[in-house]
Design a protein around this motif. Structure first.
Motif, short mmCIF file in Angstrom:
data_model
loop_
_atom_site.label_atom_id
_atom_site.label_comp_id
_atom_site.label_asym_id
_atom_site.label_seq_id
_atom_site.Cartn_x
_atom_site.Cartn_y
_atom_site.Cartn_z
N VAL A 188 45.84 46.06 38.08
CA VAL A 188 45.12 47.31 37.92
C VAL A 188 43.67 47.04 37.58
N ALA A 189 43.46 46.17 36.60
CA ALA A 189 42.10 45.83 36.17
C ALA A 189 42.16 44.55 35.37
N GLY A 190 41.08 43.81 35.41
CA GLY A 190 41.01 42.58 34.66
C GLY A 190 39.61 42.32 34.17
N ARG A 191 39.53 41.60 33.06
CA ARG A 191 38.21 41.27 32.53
C ARG A 191 38.27 39.91 31.86
N SER A 192 37.32 39.07 32.23
CA SER A 192 37.25 37.76 31.61
C SER A 192 36.42 37.84 30.33
N SER A 193 36.48 36.81 29.53
CA SER A 193 35.73 36.79 28.28
C SER A 193 34.23 36.74 28.52
N THR A 194 33.82 36.31 29.72
CA THR A 194 32.40 36.23 30.04
C THR A 194 31.86 37.50 30.66
N GLY A 195 32.72 38.45 30.96
CA GLY A 195 32.23 39.73 31.42
C GLY A 195 32.68 40.28 32.74
N THR B 190 34.40 42.06 35.64
CA THR B 190 35.50 43.03 35.63
C THR B 190 35.94 43.33 37.04
N THR B 191 37.24 43.48 37.22
CA THR B 191 37.78 43.84 38.53
C THR B 191 38.69 45.05 38.38
N TYR B 192 38.70 45.89 39.40
CA TYR B 192 39.56 47.06 39.44
C TYR B 192 40.24 47.14 40.80
N ASP C 163 41.35 49.18 43.97
CA ASP C 163 40.70 50.31 44.65
C ASP C 163 41.36 51.64 44.27
N SER C 164 42.64 51.61 44.03
CA SER C 164 43.38 52.84 43.76
C SER C 164 43.03 53.47 42.41
N VAL C 165 42.37 52.71 41.54
CA VAL C 165 42.06 53.25 40.20
C VAL C 165 40.56 53.34 39.93
N LYS C 166 39.75 52.86 40.85
CA LYS C 166 38.29 52.90 40.63
C LYS C 166 37.83 54.34 40.43
N GLY C 167 36.98 54.52 39.42
CA GLY C 167 36.48 55.85 39.11
C GLY C 167 37.38 56.63 38.18
N ARG C 168 38.60 56.15 37.95
CA ARG C 168 39.53 56.86 37.07
C ARG C 168 39.90 56.03 35.84
N PHE C 169 40.02 54.74 36.02
CA PHE C 169 40.41 53.84 34.93
C PHE C 169 39.20 53.03 34.48
N THR C 170 39.15 52.76 33.19
CA THR C 170 38.08 51.93 32.63
C THR C 170 38.68 50.90 31.69
N ILE C 171 38.30 49.66 31.91
CA ILE C 171 38.79 48.58 31.06
C ILE C 171 37.69 48.17 30.09
N SER C 172 38.09 47.86 28.88
CA SER C 172 37.11 47.40 27.89
C SER C 172 37.74 46.27 27.08
N ALA D 245 47.57 37.37 30.65
CA ALA D 245 46.40 36.58 30.28
C ALA D 245 46.53 35.16 30.80
N THR D 246 45.40 34.55 31.03
CA THR D 246 45.40 33.17 31.46
C THR D 246 44.06 32.54 31.10
N VAL D 247 44.03 31.22 31.11
CA VAL D 247 42.78 30.51 30.80
C VAL D 247 41.86 30.59 32.02
N GLY D 248 40.60 30.32 31.82
CA GLY D 248 39.66 30.33 32.92
C GLY D 248 38.66 31.46 32.77
N ALA D 249 37.59 31.35 33.51
CA ALA D 249 36.48 32.30 33.41
C ALA D 249 36.59 33.45 34.39
N TRP D 250 37.62 33.45 35.22
CA TRP D 250 37.77 34.56 36.16
C TRP D 250 39.23 35.00 36.17
N CYS D 251 39.46 36.22 36.65
CA CYS D 251 40.80 36.79 36.62
C CYS D 251 41.46 36.76 37.99
#
Length: 120
Positions: A45-52, A54-56, A58-67, A94-100
């Motif tokens: 649905v959405a993911g965010r790495s510790s470095t910033g 963010t991915t969403y 397409d089905s939730v863009k504009g409706r869901f927000t990850i923080s 969750a997983t290690v690494g700088a990208w989701c």
């Protein structure tokens, strides 16, 4: 070993809102929310790495927000304008690494899941 604890979820009418929260027991690179509906594949649905970054989906863009709050190892998912097709079991991963990664199989840790049901 990192443990993920989810909260939130429940039942809501179409157009309503819910907020999911995931807390990790330790700092980790990527945290994402996945969902799984009966008869469908797991979907990121959405993911965010510790470095910033963010991915969403397409089905939730504009409706869901990850923080993400790195200091608290917390990842929230604010879901607005919910639709019946958003009904699913939502899980934090969750997983290690700088990208989701997009595939759940690429994640090392995941939570128990919380049910989201959207119906009138």
């Amino acid at each position: 070993q990192v443990q993920l604890v989810e909260s939130g979820g429940g039942s809501v009418q179409p157009g309503g809102s819910l907020r999911l929260s995931c807390t990790a027991s330790a700092s980790i690179g990527c945290m994402s929310w996945f969902r799984h509906a009966p008869g469908k594949d797991h979907e990121q649905v959405a993911g965010r790495s510790s470095t910033g970054p963010t991915t969403y989906a397409d089905s939730v863009k504009g409706r869901f927000t990850i923080s993400r709050d790195n200091a608290k190892n917390n990842l929230d998912l604010q879901m607005n304008m919910l639709k019946p097709e958003d009904t699913a079991m939502y899980s934090c991963a969750a997983t290690v690494g700088a990208w989701c990664p997009l595939r759940l199989s690429d994640y090392v840790y995941w939570g128990q899941g919380t049910q989201v049901t959207v119906s009138s």
